[in-house]
Design a protein around this motif. Structure first.
Motif, short mmCIF file in Angstrom:
data_model
loop_
_atom_site.label_atom_id
_atom_site.label_comp_id
_atom_site.label_asym_id
_atom_site.label_seq_id
_atom_site.Cartn_x
_atom_site.Cartn_y
_atom_site.Cartn_z
N UNK A 119 -7.85 -1.32 -11.98
CA UNK A 119 -7.62 -2.04 -10.72
C UNK A 119 -6.12 -2.32 -10.59
N UNK A 120 -5.48 -1.72 -9.59
CA UNK A 120 -4.02 -1.80 -9.49
C UNK A 120 -3.53 -2.93 -8.60
N UNK A 121 -4.39 -3.42 -7.68
CA UNK A 121 -3.92 -4.47 -6.77
C UNK A 121 -5.10 -5.17 -6.12
N UNK A 122 -4.89 -6.43 -5.74
CA UNK A 122 -5.86 -7.22 -4.97
C UNK A 122 -5.18 -7.63 -3.68
N UNK A 123 -5.79 -7.29 -2.55
CA UNK A 123 -5.19 -7.50 -1.23
C UNK A 123 -5.91 -8.60 -0.48
N UNK A 182 -8.58 -3.61 -4.51
CA UNK A 182 -9.66 -4.47 -4.01
C UNK A 182 -9.12 -5.29 -2.85
N UNK A 183 -9.85 -5.26 -1.71
CA UNK A 183 -9.48 -6.06 -0.55
C UNK A 183 -10.49 -7.18 -0.34
N UNK A 184 -10.02 -8.40 -0.27
CA UNK A 184 -10.87 -9.56 -0.04
C UNK A 184 -11.54 -9.45 1.32
#
Length: 526
Positions: free
Chosen positions: A399-403, A416-418
């Motif tokens: 998992x490289x980023x959470x948006x 991953x996008x909230x």
């Protein structure tokens, strides 16, 4: 030639339950060389206890606990809502720790980039280098008060006019229920602007115009400034940019004059949008949204893991996959967190889940209100069980980023996008974040479609694929007949690349997408 499929499918050797791959009558079945007495009829997609389970014991599926036995359960009993309870906050909090050792994923299995077997699709290259899979012109409403006028504008465009521009897929209305009754410059205002800006900037939008009322909180000028919106035009070999056209009904002199002005603008925008053609584009430039809806007991066995394989393969090409639906990773968030590239990404994911728990509590509910009635009918018992299956859409990649919701993708790889789990709201966010195509797995059935990025629907079982043959694009139920998850995932990615190349999905053929635009804002409405 497929081998005879098992009647019970155990996903992990430590699991307490197996899933019925077909309707099972009461009686003996053979599982792993042992006789098991099925104590009552069990429908396909539902679970059977493989061993006695004492009351109060966490029950394992996917090698992970998904529920607690509410009473003693005999081997061979149907395991569902009648004899389990959902896991309490203390159970989930114990699991939701960064880099939890309970994760079933091994970073050593994460895909690596393979450019020697480069995949491509026939996409559209915009003047500024962005890549598109479709070519629409959009009329975007800034507020619900302009929605009827936006629709009137689009309906007033003659088919004869559209037929002159063969490279344009159509003119779409983007209307919504918000745009006012919120704090100016507040969280909801900025989020709505981010969504509308994400659509205006989306590479699948060749040109657009904005239509407002004039007095709303969601001012078009605020949207243009916050999102840095411009119209890109090509004059010969020179690329030029200009501010987007904004028409406010109050300033234009009413509905009729607004429509006339908008139609005049569209007659100039359509030729600009038509200046494009498809060319070979590396799959590394594709952003694929991952979505599930109307899930059943097979979702986590067939379609979701097959989509996970396709996601990993795309990422191995240097591409991007975008997972979403925060309430539907609840109870399994530790698995994603353990795959984060660093502690910051891991903690951001856990913080998003904590926000949703608090958000639900404000309204006197919990995230355990999910699964839906249809999910339970299909064999899913608790939100944790549903989450464990939903997470498999993300494959095994780090998992490289959470948006934030509708935030633009910054890094290639698994993001991953909230978002809420609600299908229109989640897909709207995925598209605003930059998804070129959305892959939507379903076991109960869905006729969902979206614009400007198409939604490809993947059935979890073959009977659904055959029953809803005009709605389903790909059958992952072949896994239940002996096809491998790996090969099914590879075939699915090939299908995705065909859709990215212009092949119409079932929902596109039926004209879906004009009414599924659903910007989510958490409120309140003032």
């Amino acid at each position: 030639m497929f081998s005879e499929p098992p009647r019970l499918l155990q996903l992990s050797p430590v699991d307490h339950v197996a899933v019925a791959t077909q309707n099972l009558p009461a009686g003996s079945v053979t599982h792993e060389g042992q006789e098991l007495l099925i104590r009552q009829p069990v429908r396909a997609g539902h679970k059977v206890a493989l061993l006695p389970i004492a009351a109060g014991t966490p029950i394992l599926k996917y090698g992970q606990p998904f529920a607690i036995a509410s009473r003693d359960i005999l081997a061979g009993e149907h395991v569902h809502t009648h004899n389990v309870r959902v896991m309490g906050p203390e159970d989930c909090q114990q699991l939701a720790k960064p880099n939890s050792a309970s994760s079933s994923h091994d970073r050593s299995t994460s895909p690596t980039t393979h450019v020697e077997n480069e995949m491509t699709f026939a996409g559209i290259r915009r003047p500024d280098g962005r890549v598109a899979t479709r070519n629409y012109v959009a009329v975007i409403g800034t507020v619900n008060c302009s929605s009827t006028v936006v629709r009137k504008i689009v309906r007033a465009i003659s088919q004869d006019l559209l037929n002159q521009y063969e490279n344009v897929d159509g003119v779409i209305p983007l209307v919504h229920s918000g745009g006012c009754a919120m704090e100016f410059g507040g969280t909801d205002h900025r989020q709505l602007a981010r969504i509308l800006g994400g659509y205006a900037r989306h590479p699948n939008i060749g040109a657009y115009l904005l239509v407002g009322l004039g007095c709303e909180t969601g001012q078009g000028s605020f949207l243009i400034e916050q999102e840095g919106l411009v119209q890109l035009r090509r004059s010969g070999e020179v690329q030029q940019s200009a501010p987007p056209l904004l028409v406010n009904i109050q300033e234009a002199g009413g509905v009729r004059r607004t429509i006339e002005r908008a139609l005049a603008a569209l007659k100039e925008l359509l030729p600009e949008a038509n200046k494009c053609q498809r060319e070979s584009i590396p799959a590394s430039e594709l952003v694929m949204g991952l979505k599930c809806g109307g899930s059943d007991g097979f979702s986590g066995l067939t379609a979701n893991p097959a989509l996970g394989v396709a996601s990993d393969l795309l990422i191995s090409q240097g591409g991007t996959a975008l997972l979403a639906e925060t309430p539907e990773i609840f109870g399994g968030e530790h698995l994603l967190a353990s795959r984060s590239i660093d502690s910051e990404v891991s903690q951001k994911l856990l913080d998003k889940v904590a926000w949703w728990r608090a958000y639900a509590a404000k309204f006197g509910t919990t995230l355990d209100g999910n699964p839906s009635f249809g999910n339970k009918e299909g064999g899913l018992t608790t939100i944790v069980e549903k989450s464990l299956g939903a997470i498999t859409k993300g494959g095994a990649s780090p998992l490289v980023d959470v948006l934030d919701y509708a935030e633009r993708v910054r890094h290639r790889g698994l993001n991953f996008m909230d978002s809420p789990g609600y299908d229109p709201a989640s897909v709207t966010g995925l598209i605003a974040s930059g998804a070129h195509v959305v892959c939507f797995t379903t076991g109960r059935g869905s006729c969902f479609g979206s614009k400007p990025a198409p939604t490809l629907k993947i059935s979890t079982n073959t009977s659904l694929f055959e029953r809803l043959s005009e709605e389903m694009d790909f059958d992952a139920g072949r896994v239940l007949s002996g096809a491998s998850i790996s090969q099914t995932g590879q075939n699915l990615l090939r299908k995705v690349l065909k859709v990215a190349s212009g092949e119409k999905t079932c929902s596109e053929q039926q004209g879906f997408g004009d009414d599924e635009f659903f910007p989510w804002t958490p409120g309140p409405v003032l």
